[in-house]
Design a protein around this motif. Sequence first.
Motif, PDB file in Angstrom:
ATOM      1  N   LEU A  64       1.079  -1.314  -0.047  1.00  0.00           N
ATOM      2  CA  LEU A  64      -0.018  -0.044  -0.027  1.00  0.00           C
ATOM      3  C   LEU A  64       0.835   1.363  -0.055  1.00  0.00           C
ATOM      4  N   PRO A  65       0.257   2.207  -0.379  1.00  0.00           N
ATOM      5  CA  PRO A  65       1.040   3.606  -0.402  1.00  0.00           C
ATOM      6  C   PRO A  65       1.300   4.025   1.131  1.00  0.00           C
ATOM      7  N   GLY A  66       2.408   4.919   1.278  1.00  0.00           N
ATOM      8  CA  GLY A  66       2.454   5.508   2.536  1.00  0.00           C
ATOM      9  C   GLY A  66       3.255   4.516   3.561  1.00  0.00           C
ATOM     10  N   PRO A  67       3.705   4.995   4.636  1.00  0.00           N
ATOM     11  CA  PRO A  67       4.323   4.288   5.430  1.00  0.00           C
ATOM     12  C   PRO A  67       3.821   2.851   5.697  1.00  0.00           C
ATOM     13  N   ALA A  68       4.785   2.373   6.225  1.00  0.00           N
ATOM     14  CA  ALA A  68       4.135   0.799   6.671  1.00  0.00           C
ATOM     15  C   ALA A  68       3.329   1.126   7.982  1.00  0.00           C
ATOM     16  N   PRO A  69       2.279   0.217   8.014  1.00  0.00           N
ATOM     17  CA  PRO A  69       1.349   0.309   9.145  1.00  0.00           C
ATOM     18  C   PRO A  69       2.099  -0.143  10.447  1.00  0.00           C
ATOM     19  N   ARG A  70       1.794   0.375  11.385  1.00  0.00           N
ATOM     20  CA  ARG A  70       2.313  -0.063  12.696  1.00  0.00           C
ATOM     21  C   ARG A  70       1.347  -1.463  13.266  1.00  0.00           C
ATOM     22  N   PHE A  71       0.217  -1.430  12.953  1.00  0.00           N
ATOM     23  CA  PHE A  71      -0.405  -2.361  13.361  1.00  0.00           C
ATOM     24  C   PHE A  71      -1.282  -2.970  12.049  1.00  0.00           C
ATOM     25  N   ALA A  72      -1.616  -4.266  11.909  1.00  0.00           N
ATOM     26  CA  ALA A  72      -2.552  -4.717  10.739  1.00  0.00           C
ATOM     27  C   ALA A  72      -3.193  -5.944  11.432  1.00  0.00           C
ATOM     28  N   ILE A  73      -4.257  -6.062  10.899  1.00  0.00           N
ATOM     29  CA  ILE A  73      -5.210  -7.196  11.468  1.00  0.00           C
ATOM     30  C   ILE A  73      -5.527  -8.267  10.297  1.00  0.00           C
ATOM     31  N   CYS A  74      -5.002  -9.507  10.439  1.00  0.00           N
ATOM     32  CA  CYS A  74      -5.100 -10.430   9.412  1.00  0.00           C
ATOM     33  C   CYS A  74      -5.984 -11.552   9.802  1.00  0.00           C
ATOM     34  N   ALA A  75      -6.372 -12.766   9.106  1.00  0.00           N
ATOM     35  CA  ALA A  75      -7.161 -13.876   9.430  1.00  0.00           C
ATOM     36  C   ALA A  75      -8.304 -13.595  10.163  1.00  0.00           C
ATOM     37  N   ASN A  76      -8.821 -12.262   9.530  1.00  0.00           N
ATOM     38  CA  ASN A  76     -10.418 -11.956  10.326  1.00  0.00           C
ATOM     39  C   ASN A  76     -10.291 -11.664  11.773  1.00  0.00           C
ATOM     40  N   GLY A  77      -8.988 -11.252  12.162  1.00  0.00           N
ATOM     41  CA  GLY A  77      -8.681 -11.081  13.632  1.00  0.00           C
ATOM     42  C   GLY A  77      -7.913 -12.023  14.473  1.00  0.00           C
ATOM     43  N   GLY A  78      -7.698 -13.116  13.780  1.00  0.00           N
ATOM     44  CA  GLY A  78      -6.849 -14.106  14.157  1.00  0.00           C
ATOM     45  C   GLY A  78      -5.334 -13.919  14.531  1.00  0.00           C
ATOM     46  N   HIS A  79      -5.054 -12.782  13.758  1.00  0.00           N
ATOM     47  CA  HIS A  79      -3.388 -12.431  13.802  1.00  0.00           C
ATOM     48  C   HIS A  79      -3.462 -10.851  13.969  1.00  0.00           C
ATOM     49  N   LEU A  80      -2.798 -10.527  14.811  1.00  0.00           N
ATOM     50  CA  LEU A  80      -2.662  -8.885  15.184  1.00  0.00           C
ATOM     51  C   LEU A  80      -1.318  -8.813  14.949  1.00  0.00           C
ATOM     52  N   LEU A  81      -0.840  -8.108  13.682  1.00  0.00           N
ATOM     53  CA  LEU A  81       0.628  -7.861  13.450  1.00  0.00           C
ATOM     54  C   LEU A  81       0.855  -6.456  13.970  1.00  0.00           C
ATOM     55  N   VAL A  82       1.939  -6.663  14.603  1.00  0.00           N
ATOM     56  CA  VAL A  82       2.483  -5.215  15.281  1.00  0.00           C
ATOM     57  C   VAL A  82       4.040  -5.269  14.485  1.00  0.00           C
ATOM     58  N   ASP A  83       4.349  -4.046  14.009  1.00  0.00           N
ATOM     59  CA  ASP A  83       5.362  -3.846  13.014  1.00  0.00           C
ATOM     60  C   ASP A  83       5.827  -5.278  12.214  1.00  0.00           C
ATOM     61  N   GLY A  84       4.831  -5.850  11.593  1.00  0.00           N
ATOM     62  CA  GLY A  84       4.833  -6.860  10.566  1.00  0.00           C
ATOM     63  C   GLY A  84       4.807  -8.228  11.256  1.00  0.00           C
ATOM     64  N   GLU A  85       4.839  -8.173  12.635  1.00  0.00           N
ATOM     65  CA  GLU A  85       4.972  -9.556  13.274  1.00  0.00           C
ATOM     66  C   GLU A  85       3.841  -9.820  13.954  1.00  0.00           C
ATOM     67  N   SER A  86       3.454 -11.109  14.065  1.00  0.00           N
ATOM     68  CA  SER A  86       2.251 -11.650  14.757  1.00  0.00           C
ATOM     69  C   SER A  86       2.332 -11.372  16.200  1.00  0.00           C
ATOM     70  N   ASP A  87       1.574 -10.866  16.944  1.00  0.00           N
ATOM     71  CA  ASP A  87       1.560 -10.717  18.429  1.00  0.00           C
ATOM     72  C   ASP A  87       1.206 -12.183  18.881  1.00  0.00           C
TER      73      ASP A  87
END
Length: 300
Positions: free
Chosen positions: A78-101
Motif C-alpha cells: 500500500l502507499p504510505g508508511p508501513a502500518p504499525r498494526f495490521a489485522i489478518c485472518a479476520n482478527g486471528g492475527h494482530l501484526l505489530v510492526d509486521g510480526e504476529s503478536d
Amino acid sequence: MTLVASDLDRTLIYSAAALQLPLPDAEAPRLLCVEVYDRKPLSYLTETAATLLDGLARSTMFVPTTTRTREQYRRIHLPGPAPRFAICANGGHLLVDGESDPDWHTRVSRRLADECASLAEVRAHLLAAADPAWLLKERVAEDLFAYLVVERPLLPEGWVEELGEWAETRGWTVSLQGRKIYAVPGPLTKSAAMNEVARRTGATLTLAAGDSLLDADLLLAADRAWRPAHGELADTGWSAPHVEVTAGHGVAAGEEILRHFLRASGQGQGQVFRPPTDTRRSVAAPDPTRARRAPGPAYR
C-alpha cells in the motif's frame, strides 16, 4: 488519536474484475497496482486514492483489516508508511510492526476452542456438502477457518443459506464473497482486534469500512463507518444508523471512502466522488452525523 480500520479487498483495493469502471476507456482513471500474484498484477486502486491513502496513513493510526492470511496480506504494498498494526485472518492475527503478536493469537485460539465447533468438523462438512461440479479449491487459512473457491454461476440456489444455518448451530458464520465461500468461527472477529489496537494506542475516535458480512461487526464497533454500494452487505440490504453507504461503486467507492476517512479525522479532503460523470472528479458532500460507538467483543 484517530484509528482507521479498513477492510482491503473490494473496499480499498480491487481486482480487474471488480473495478466497475463506468466510463469509456479513454476517460478511465489512472490505476496503481498494489499487488502482484504469480507474477501478474492483481489488485489496484486509483492514483488519486493512492495519494489519499498516503495522507491518511501519515495523519492517523491506519490499520489494514482483512480476512486474508498473513502470507496473502504481505503481497499487498500500500502507499504510505508501513502500518504499525495490521489485522489478518479476520482478527486471528494482530501484526505489530509486521510480526504476529503471540499473546493475542493465544487468546483468540483459546476462545475459539471454548466457544465453537472445531475446524476439523466444519471442514469435513464443507467437503462432504460441496459438489465437485462447481468446487474449484478448498483451503484452510492459518488453522483458524476454511473457505471454498467455487464456480459461482454453477452454485445451487440456497446452498450458501443452508450451509449458514448448519454453521450457526455450531457457532460459525458463513460469508459469500465473489468466488469464495468462507466458514469462520463466530468469535473470530475483526472488531475484537480493532478494539485491542484502540486500547493499546489510546485512540479517541475509530473509523471503519468494509463490504462483507465478515465486516459487519467491525462497522458496528466503530464510531463512524462506511460500506461500499456494492458487495455482500449491499446485496443483503444490511444497514446500521451510523454506517453510511458510498455513492460510487467499485474502485470509485474506495476513493470515496478514503475521502470520508480524511474528512472525519479532521484532515480535510472533504470532496466526495459522485458517479457516473467522471471517476476523476469529486463534489462536496454534507458532513454526516456522528454516531456512538457500539461495543465489540474483546478477548481477555
